[in-house]
Design a protein around this motif. Structure first.
Motif, short mmCIF file in Angstrom:
data_model
loop_
_atom_site.label_atom_id
_atom_site.label_comp_id
_atom_site.label_asym_id
_atom_site.label_seq_id
_atom_site.Cartn_x
_atom_site.Cartn_y
_atom_site.Cartn_z
N ALA A 84 1.08 -1.43 -0.26
CA ALA A 84 0.09 -0.17 -0.34
C ALA A 84 1.07 1.23 0.25
O ALA A 84 1.68 1.09 0.70
N VAL A 85 0.61 2.04 -1.29
CA VAL A 85 1.10 3.48 -1.30
C VAL A 85 0.26 4.62 -1.54
O VAL A 85 -0.92 4.60 -1.90
N THR A 86 0.65 5.54 -0.19
CA THR A 86 -0.24 7.37 -1.16
C THR A 86 0.84 7.41 -2.55
O THR A 86 1.72 8.78 -1.43
N VAL A 87 -0.12 8.27 -3.38
CA VAL A 87 1.06 8.65 -4.42
C VAL A 87 -0.10 10.22 -4.96
O VAL A 87 -0.82 10.66 -4.31
N THR A 88 0.58 10.76 -5.82
CA THR A 88 -0.17 11.63 -5.66
C THR A 88 -0.14 11.56 -7.40
O THR A 88 0.85 11.53 -8.20
N ALA A 89 -1.24 12.07 -9.09
CA ALA A 89 -1.54 11.59 -9.51
C ALA A 89 -2.08 12.47 -10.54
O ALA A 89 -2.65 13.14 -9.92
N GLY A 112 -9.72 3.87 -13.97
CA GLY A 112 -10.52 5.13 -14.34
C GLY A 112 -10.80 6.07 -13.89
O GLY A 112 -11.51 6.61 -15.18
N ALA A 113 -10.93 6.65 -13.20
CA ALA A 113 -10.94 7.66 -12.93
C ALA A 113 -9.96 9.28 -13.33
O ALA A 113 -8.83 9.28 -12.75
N PRO A 114 -10.24 9.92 -13.41
CA PRO A 114 -9.86 11.39 -13.69
C PRO A 114 -8.66 12.05 -12.45
O PRO A 114 -8.82 12.08 -11.81
N ARG A 115 -7.07 12.65 -12.57
CA ARG A 115 -6.72 12.50 -11.07
C ARG A 115 -6.21 13.91 -11.89
O ARG A 115 -5.63 13.98 -12.56
N ASP A 116 -6.51 14.63 -10.75
CA ASP A 116 -6.13 15.69 -11.54
C ASP A 116 -4.98 16.73 -10.42
O ASP A 116 -4.13 17.80 -9.78
N GLY A 117 -3.81 15.62 -9.74
CA GLY A 117 -2.51 15.65 -8.89
C GLY A 117 -2.66 15.68 -7.54
O GLY A 117 -1.59 16.36 -6.74
N GLY A 118 -4.14 15.34 -6.94
CA GLY A 118 -4.06 15.23 -5.67
C GLY A 118 -3.80 13.81 -5.20
O GLY A 118 -2.81 12.88 -6.18
N PRO A 119 -3.14 13.84 -3.63
CA PRO A 119 -2.85 11.94 -3.28
C PRO A 119 -4.06 11.34 -3.55
O PRO A 119 -4.98 11.15 -3.81
N VAL A 120 -3.71 10.28 -3.86
CA VAL A 120 -3.91 8.95 -4.13
C VAL A 120 -3.83 7.65 -4.05
O VAL A 120 -2.98 7.52 -3.72
N PRO A 121 -4.41 6.76 -2.85
CA PRO A 121 -3.79 5.49 -2.16
C PRO A 121 -4.37 4.63 -2.68
O PRO A 121 -5.19 4.35 -4.06
N LEU A 122 -3.48 3.87 -3.02
CA LEU A 122 -3.14 2.70 -3.79
C LEU A 122 -2.78 1.20 -3.00
O LEU A 122 -1.81 1.23 -2.27
#
Lengths: 161, 572
Positions: free
Chosen positions: B239-244, B250-260
């Motif tokens: 598990a890791v939290t990245v910024t994307a 499938g979801a658009p990301r705009d540079g916020g944190p994304v937990p994977l």
């Protein structure tokens, strides 16, 4: 050798050569590296007996050529056996004995080192050995009367170049 | 930093091209007659020729692909370079001197001379073309990858450069300039791989010499920004939290944190993901996630049919090298059979010089370039490492050196294959003059792999080269070995064996390149068919020859003498 002599030799050799082979002959994929017992398998072949009535003559006849081929095949098969033994044996050993594959010396995985750098010198040695043996067999076949000397091939090659 | 590296790539390319052009021009002044053009007048010394043969071996697969495979799959891939060097020992033992003494320029010539059949000649020509085309594919792919990774150039740019250089060089200078180019480029490639390796190893020492073999799956050392080129499925090991920025799952990301969460995630093309320092690197879906111990231990991955696949790949390489048309043609440029044999004996020495470097780069790549495992561009290990370990101009310089070696690799191998294919193809046409037909052959040699290239997908360079070797192992190798050592080979036997073995291998190769992976034994055999198809080819050749033993060519006995007796013994 004069042209007539060569023509005569070719003529006497031709019937032997043209007859369809009685047996399968030397099979390069066969496991037997010696090649020595094949003279028995081939009824056409008179073994080591020279057909040439003029033995010190330097030009090899068909029988001597066949003898040379058999010697060279033996050398090549021995080289092939070394290569195959290493390349077939090591994977089997490591796949069947996982504990051996995991061995470490000083924290460094032993087989990692062997596969990365340890086997290449073996190939270099095998290649040079094969080269030496094949050149020696050739020299012995061309000039059976002259004692084989190590430097003759180099000199001959330089002369031709 | 990317800007500096992007500047280094064209400079490296220009350096490789300049060297090639200079050597080519030198050869062109000398290449006057048709004989010069085709065989360099056979005046090439063993060491010089051995350098050229080794230069041809150091293609995209060996130069970039070997390190990439070891980085991706670990110790199981160390067998391949070992087998590649061993293959030259077998080539030396079974093929070189007799083939040179036959006086045949190509394998097709050898087949026609030995068996007296134009039908066999045509089949052999077909096999030679298939081997060459499979072999050219990874060169083009490697060139595309190199330019794309370094400069962001579109995928067609790399192949276009390689094709253009090969056409100009081969069509204008012929074989002589190619021999000079190949021999010098071998040493260029050795230096280009060794100098950065020493510098990077020193950096690794300065970094406290972290152990690449221990511990968990590879981690990002620093905060790392990864750009995903095309839609990709990746496996996240922890598990890791990245910024994307882009699209994740499938979801658009705009540079916020994304937990994977651990497991599979889909990343859209063009997405940029920033990983925190110490995060475990995600792996492309097709690549295994391995800890250090698994990675460094042979057969530890528990791959399905692992031993079978290894044996089959090894057999394909060992036998396939014996039939590589461009390597065999090299030996024709030796002065005589004995010189050809010496040439072959020196090749393992030269290859040994190279063999350590891919392993070194792979181990460093695990520490410093784990993002390649995520993008799947593991063939770019050599290119990515200098930039990743040495930021700034020094890294750019090393990247340039590596890239120059890479272009030397694509160019020299492509030229060698194009010469071999064009020579083989041109000899089929009887009407046109030699040089015109040769130039026509060049077009055919290059057109087919260029057409196949868009279909080849994401296969690594080394995978494609083993496919080429497998085709050669199942067709040309049995023909050469039996033709040289067994008087009883007949034209019918050779034709049947070539069609059975070569046909099987080409079909399996096409399925492998164009299609996907199959499950179970079918997939294992299709992926690595050599262990099945090579014995099949030998057996069919021997079996059909025995059935048609009344038709052993009349020339067989004399041909065997010519193959095995030194030239001066026959001339006297």
């Amino acid at each position: 050798m004069t042209g007539d002599q060569r023509a005569a030799r070719t003529a006497t050799a031709a019937p032997r050569e043209r007859r369809p082979s009685g047996g399968p002959g030397p099979d390069p994929s066969g496991p037997d590296p010696s090649g020595a017992d094949r003279s028995g398998a081939d009824p056409d072949d008179s073994g080591g007996e020279p057909p040439d009535p003029d033995p010190p003559h330097p030009v090899p006849g068909p029988a001597e050529a066949r003898a040379l081929i058999r010697v060279q095949l033996g050398i090549a098969l021995r080289t092939g056996a070394v290569v195959l033994a290493a390349v077939a044996g090591l994977p089997a050993l490591l796949a069947l004995v996982p504990a051996l594959a995991r061995v470490r010396a000083d924290g460094v995985p032993v087989w990692w080192t062997v596969l990365a750098a340890g086997l290449q010198p073996l190939w270099v040695v095998t290649a040079l050995w094969q080269l030496k043996r094949a050149e020696r067999a050739e020299r012995a076949a061309i000039a059976p009367a002259v004692a084989p000397s190590r430097g003759s091939a180099e000199r001959g090659e330089a002369g031709r170049r | 930093m990317t800007g500096v590296a992007a500047a280094a790539a064209p400079v490296a390319l220009l350096a490789a091209l300049g060297l090639t052009a200079a050597l080519g021009a030198r050869g062109r002044r000398r290449a006057r007659t048709a004989a010069d053009f085709l065989v360099a007048s056979r005046g090439v010394t063993p060491w010089w020729n051995a350098s050229a043969v080794s230069g041809e071996y150091l293609s995209a697969a060996a130069y970039l692909g070997a390190a990439g495979l070891v980085l991706a799959y670990g110790a199981d891939m160390l067998w391949l370079p070992v087998a590649a060097t061993a293959a030259y020992v077998l080539l030396l033992a079974f093929v070189t001197a007799p083939l040179r003494r036959s006086g045949a320029y190509t394998v097709s010539d050898f087949a026609e001379w030995r068996l007296g059949s134009r039908a066999v000649r045509r089949i052999v020509t077909g096999c030679v073309c298939c081997v060459g085309w499979f072999y050219l594919l990874p060169q083009f792919q490697g060139a595309a990858l190199t330019l794309r990774v370094l400069t962001g150039a579109p995928g067609w740019a790399g192949p276009a450069v390689v094709v253009a250089v090969a056409v100009v060089l081969v069509a204008s200078g012929g074989m002589r300039s190619i021999t000079a180019v190949q021999a010098v480029q071998f040493w260029v490639k050795i230096v280009a791989v060794a100098v950065p390796a020493v510098a990077l190893a020193a950096m690794w020492r300065l970094d406290g010499a972290p152990d690449p073999l221990d511990g968990a799956p590879p981690r990002f050392e620093h905060v790392t920004r990864v750009r995903v080129a095309a839609d990709a499925d990746v496996t996240v090991p922890a598990a890791v939290t990245v910024t994307a920025r882009g699209s994740v799952d499938g979801a658009p990301r705009d540079g916020g944190p994304v937990p994977l969460a651990p497991g599979r995630h889909r990343v859209g093309g063009g997405t940029e993901i920033v990983f925190p320092a110490g995060a475990a690197a995600p792996h492309a879906e097709r690549l295994p996630v391995q800890d250090g111990a698994t990675w460094s231990t042979p057969f530890a991955r528990g791959e399905e049919h692992g031993l079978f696949r290894t044996y089959s790949a090894l057999l394909g390489i060992l036998l396939g090298t014996m039939g590589l048309p461009h390597t065999l043609m090299r030996f024709y440029t030796s002065t005589c059979g004995a010189a050809a044999r010496r040439t072959a004996a020196f090749v393992p020495v030269l290859l040994t010089l190279f063999s350590v470097f891919p392993v070194l780069y792979a181990a460093l790549g695990r520490l410093y370039a784990p993002e390649l495992l995520m993008t799947g561009d593991t063939d770019a290990t050599l290119l990515a490492l200098p930039r990743s370990m040495l930021p700034g101009p020094a890294g750019a310089l090393l990247t340039g050196i590596v890239a120059a070696g890479a272009f030397a690799a694509f160019i020299s191998t492509s030229c060698g294959i194009v010469v071999a294919l064009a020579g083989t193809i041109s000899q089929c046409s009887r009407r046109r003059s030699g040089v015109t037909a040769f130039r026509g052959g060049i077009v055919v040699a290059l057109a087919v792999p260029l057409a196949l290239l868009p279909l080849a997908g994401t296969q690594g360079a080394a995978t494609l080269v083993t496919t080429a070797l497998c085709v050669s192992a199942c067709s040309l190798c049995p023909l050469l070995v039996l033709g040289i050592w067994w008087r009883g080979l007949t034209a019918a036997g050779a034709a049947a064996g070539l069609l059975a073995g070569g046909g099987t291998a080409v079909a399996a190769g096409l399925v492998r390149v164009l299609g996907g992976a199959w499950p179970g034994w079918a997939g294992a055999v299709l992926g690595e068919p050599a262990v099945v198809a090579a014995p099949l080819a030998f057996a069919v050749m021997v079996g059909v020859s025995l059935l048609t033993r009344g038709r052993v060519p009349r020339r067989a006995g004399r041909a065997m003498m010519r193959l095995h007796l030194p030239e001066d013994a026959l001339a006297r």
